[in-house]
Design an enzyme around this catalytic site. Structure first.
Site, mmCIF file in Angstrom:
data_model
loop_
_atom_site.group_PDB
_atom_site.id
_atom_site.type_symbol
_atom_site.label_atom_id
_atom_site.label_comp_id
_atom_site.label_asym_id
_atom_site.label_seq_id
_atom_site.Cartn_x
_atom_site.Cartn_y
_atom_site.Cartn_z
ATOM 1 N N ASP A 107 -2.920 -7.688 -4.668
ATOM 2 C CA ASP A 107 -2.631 -6.382 -4.054
ATOM 3 C C ASP A 107 -2.576 -5.394 -5.217
ATOM 4 O O ASP A 107 -1.529 -4.871 -5.561
ATOM 5 C CB ASP A 107 -1.312 -6.434 -3.278
ATOM 6 C CG ASP A 107 -1.166 -5.279 -2.289
ATOM 7 O OD1 ASP A 107 -2.003 -4.360 -2.332
ATOM 8 O OD2 ASP A 107 -0.214 -5.311 -1.489
ATOM 9 N N GLN A 152 -8.576 -0.888 -4.458
ATOM 10 C CA GLN A 152 -7.459 -1.796 -4.214
ATOM 11 C C GLN A 152 -8.018 -3.081 -3.633
ATOM 12 O O GLN A 152 -8.700 -3.057 -2.602
ATOM 13 C CB GLN A 152 -6.476 -1.167 -3.200
ATOM 14 C CG GLN A 152 -5.200 -1.956 -2.957
ATOM 15 C CD GLN A 152 -4.085 -1.631 -3.939
ATOM 16 O OE1 GLN A 152 -4.227 -0.720 -4.760
ATOM 17 N NE2 GLN A 152 -2.987 -2.350 -3.876
ATOM 18 N N TYR A 157 -10.535 -4.812 7.051
ATOM 19 C CA TYR A 157 -10.236 -6.176 6.605
ATOM 20 C C TYR A 157 -11.493 -7.009 6.845
ATOM 21 O O TYR A 157 -11.912 -7.167 7.992
ATOM 22 C CB TYR A 157 -9.111 -6.781 7.440
ATOM 23 C CG TYR A 157 -7.713 -6.283 7.149
ATOM 24 C CD1 TYR A 157 -7.327 -4.990 7.466
ATOM 25 C CD2 TYR A 157 -6.766 -7.144 6.587
ATOM 26 C CE1 TYR A 157 -6.026 -4.551 7.228
ATOM 27 C CE2 TYR A 157 -5.466 -6.714 6.344
ATOM 28 C CZ TYR A 157 -5.109 -5.421 6.666
ATOM 29 O OH TYR A 157 -3.820 -5.000 6.432
ATOM 30 N N HIS A 212 -9.568 1.220 5.565
ATOM 31 C CA HIS A 212 -8.741 0.017 5.390
ATOM 32 C C HIS A 212 -9.301 -1.181 6.165
ATOM 33 O O HIS A 212 -8.547 -1.946 6.783
ATOM 34 C CB HIS A 212 -7.303 0.333 5.813
ATOM 35 C CG HIS A 212 -6.259 -0.471 5.116
ATOM 36 N ND1 HIS A 212 -6.185 -1.841 5.216
ATOM 37 C CD2 HIS A 212 -5.243 -0.106 4.301
ATOM 38 C CE1 HIS A 212 -5.160 -2.276 4.498
ATOM 39 N NE2 HIS A 212 -4.568 -1.248 3.931
ATOM 40 N N GLU A 237 -10.282 -1.353 -0.878
ATOM 41 C CA GLU A 237 -10.082 0.052 -0.523
ATOM 42 C C GLU A 237 -10.413 0.933 -1.720
ATOM 43 O O GLU A 237 -9.706 0.921 -2.718
ATOM 44 C CB GLU A 237 -8.629 0.270 -0.104
ATOM 45 C CG GLU A 237 -8.150 -0.655 1.000
ATOM 46 C CD GLU A 237 -6.646 -0.931 0.928
ATOM 47 O OE1 GLU A 237 -5.851 0.012 0.993
ATOM 48 O OE2 GLU A 237 -6.268 -2.112 0.782
ATOM 49 N N HIS A 279 0.383 4.854 2.848
ATOM 50 C CA HIS A 279 -0.731 5.141 3.766
ATOM 51 C C HIS A 279 -0.483 6.321 4.707
ATOM 52 O O HIS A 279 -0.792 6.254 5.907
ATOM 53 C CB HIS A 279 -1.052 3.894 4.596
ATOM 54 C CG HIS A 279 -1.594 2.737 3.800
ATOM 55 N ND1 HIS A 279 -2.293 2.894 2.621
ATOM 56 C CD2 HIS A 279 -1.531 1.386 4.012
ATOM 57 C CE1 HIS A 279 -2.651 1.704 2.165
ATOM 58 N NE2 HIS A 279 -2.200 0.775 2.980
ATOM 59 N N ASN A 314 -2.337 4.330 0.105
ATOM 60 C CA ASN A 314 -1.526 3.602 -0.872
ATOM 61 C C ASN A 314 -0.146 4.267 -1.026
ATOM 62 O O ASN A 314 0.279 5.004 -0.151
ATOM 63 C CB ASN A 314 -2.264 3.444 -2.201
ATOM 64 C CG ASN A 314 -1.961 2.093 -2.848
ATOM 65 O OD1 ASN A 314 -0.827 1.818 -3.189
ATOM 66 N ND2 ASN A 314 -2.974 1.254 -2.977
ATOM 67 N N ARG A 315 0.521 4.037 -2.148
ATOM 68 C CA ARG A 315 1.942 4.377 -2.233
ATOM 69 C C ARG A 315 2.232 5.653 -3.027
ATOM 70 O O ARG A 315 1.530 5.946 -4.004
ATOM 71 C CB ARG A 315 2.703 3.204 -2.855
ATOM 72 C CG ARG A 315 2.735 2.015 -1.938
ATOM 73 C CD ARG A 315 3.265 0.756 -2.591
ATOM 74 N NE ARG A 315 3.310 -0.334 -1.604
ATOM 75 C CZ ARG A 315 2.234 -1.033 -1.212
ATOM 76 N NH1 ARG A 315 1.040 -0.791 -1.747
ATOM 77 N NH2 ARG A 315 2.352 -1.978 -0.310
HETATM 78 C C1 GLA Z 1 -2.509 -1.956 1.356
HETATM 79 C C2 GLA Z 1 -1.349 -2.209 0.493
HETATM 80 C C3 GLA Z 1 -0.713 -3.485 0.870
HETATM 81 C C4 GLA Z 1 -0.357 -3.489 2.334
HETATM 82 C C5 GLA Z 1 -1.561 -3.206 3.152
HETATM 83 C C6 GLA Z 1 -1.221 -3.046 4.605
HETATM 84 O O1 GLA Z 1 -3.598 -2.607 0.981
HETATM 85 O O2 GLA Z 1 -1.647 -2.163 -0.869
HETATM 86 O O3 GLA Z 1 0.422 -3.726 0.101
HETATM 87 O O4 GLA Z 1 0.601 -2.504 2.561
HETATM 88 O O5 GLA Z 1 -2.189 -2.041 2.720
HETATM 89 O O6 GLA Z 1 -0.457 -4.073 5.110
#
Ligand code: GLA
Length: 409
Positions: free
Chosen positions: A310, A347, A235, A233, A374, A160, A134-135
């Site tokens: 998100d 997340q 999907y 991560h 996540e 990430h 994350n950020r």
């Molecule tokens: C995470 C982030 C999203 C995006 C994805 C990857 O889940 O929260 O904003 O960056 O990864 O694309």
């Protein structure tokens, strides 16, 4: 073996899915169901374990651009579920789950080889994400009086783990278990890599149990205080990866609250209730029913800076103890996934940046064609003293577990 034969089960309904990966999937199954094919190309290089029942096949997954060899390992349980993991990014590549009639399909986005994972279409598909997932706001934090600067690869923030040396882009060392369907990946990230302090030694173990669970255990130690926040991560599209959108999936989140963010998805520090917003998944909701829409921000019942979901949800119950975080169901196939974790947050990302890229077996992954759940510490925790701490100190061991439990109804 008491389980079904994967190749037999797969051949009729999903002929193309296994074309490229067929060899790797065929590992354990040859004695069980089919005469060995004449052509040995792509056959597993080796097996581990005693006899057939615990054998974990290893196959070549291609060379990275830098010329490093990568491998893919296949885990199979007694019910025929299959998970494949690669040394590149300690990544979950395939996950085959039965629907309510027993039909297996691969439910996660990914690529057929390492070249795909190194390509532009890869948006952290299935990877181990870090050192800090994350950020981190503006790619900056201060620890023990020192300021650290990280890559701002998600302008203006760090995302990430950063650039070329993010964990998702490195080749890990694999150690398959001799007696369980498990592979442990290990990697030591040197002091200063991607701007993070400390030599960080990590282990990530994927285990496929006979109770139809995929369990991920993470461990890390350091020689200098450093932030750590690891996640996977993957999907998911429980109808099958590349089979449309996830808008009709039903989601339940065990979360009364979420971390509110600014327009760049950095937490403001406020923990807000989900009640009366589109983020209230305490009872199951169809994802498409209330999806927050950036363009419709004025009218949406939930303020959002995103193109959909998100958001980091605060998982109810005590962090550090295993508890249900999420339940996802695809009503059409009946496939259900529960996620249990000891992490404080999760997340929910609704695949808002997926762009119809081509993945495994030529399948396309459209906008909102898959979603991520996540498990994690809250985003930007290193800059929020009142969030649960992500700082790992020398002498301590970072240890966390997330369990994905599968069923069909
Ligand atoms: C995470 C982030 C999203 C995006 C994805 C990857 O889940 O929260 O904003 O960056 O990864 O694309």
């Amino acid at each position: 073996r008491t389980g079904v034969c994967i190749i037999c089960a797969m051949q009729t309904p999903f002929p193309t899915l296994f074309k490229t990966a067929a060899a790797a999937a065929s590992i354990l199954i040859m004695n069980a169901c089919a005469p060995a094919p004449e052509d040995n190309a792509g056959q597993p290089e080796s097996e581990t374990g005693d006899g057939d029942s615990n054998a974990i096949a290893k196959a070549d997954f291609g060379e990275t651009k830098a010329g490093e060899a990568t491998e893919i390992y296949t885990l199979t349980n007694k019910n025929g579920l299959v998970a494949k993991v690669t040394t590149y990014g300690a990544t979950l590549v395939e996950l085959h789950l039965p629907d309510k009639d027993g039909n297996l399909v691969d439910v996660i986005n990914g690529f057929d080889n390492v070249a795909g994972y190194e390509g532009d279409g890869n948006q952290y598909f299935g990877c181990t994400t870090g050192r800090v997932c994350n950020r981190i706001a503006k790619g900056k934090f201060t620890l023990d009086g020192e300021e650290y600067t990280l890559a701002t690869n998600n302008d203006p923030n760090h995302l990430h783990g950063g650039g070329d040396k993010a964990l998702s882009k490195q080749v890990w060392k694999a150690e398959p278990s001799a007696d369980t369907q498990a592979v442990t990946f290990s990697l030591t990230s040197p002091d200063g890599e991607e701007g993070y302090p400390g030599n960080l030694s990590m282990k990530v173990t994927y285990t496929l149990t006979d109770e139809n669970e995929l369990r991920i255990d993470y461990e890390a130690t350091t020689d200098k205080a450093t932030p750590v926040n690891l996640t996977n991560h993957a999907y998911f599209n429980l109808g099958g990866a590349g089979s449309g959108t996830i808008l009709s999936h039903e989601l339940t989140l065990n979360a009364d609250n979420y971390t509110a963010t600014d327009d760049t998805l950095i937490p403001t520090g406020k923990i807000e209730p989900v009640a009366d917003t589109a983020l209230d998944f305490r009872k199951a909701h169809v994802i498409g029913e209330r999806i927050p829409d950036k363009e419709a921000k004025e009218t949406a019942d939930c303020e959002t800076s995103t193109l959909g979901y998100d958001h980091n949800f605060v998982v109810n119950g005590e962090a550090g103890t295993m508890r249900l975080a999420a339940r996802l169901k695809d009503p059409a196939s009946g496939r259900v996934m529960e996620i249990h974790t000891d992490q404080p947050g999760i997340q929910f990302y609704s695949g808002n940046f997926l762009m119809e890229q081509e993945g495994k077996g030529g399948k396309k992954y459209p906008f909102r064609g898959a979603l991520c759940l996540e498990t994690q510490h809250f985003p930007d925790s290193v800059n929020h003293e009142d969030f649960p701490s992500t700082i790992l100190k020398p002498g301590d061991t970072y240890s966390t577990t997330t369990v994905h439990r599968f069923s069909a109804e």
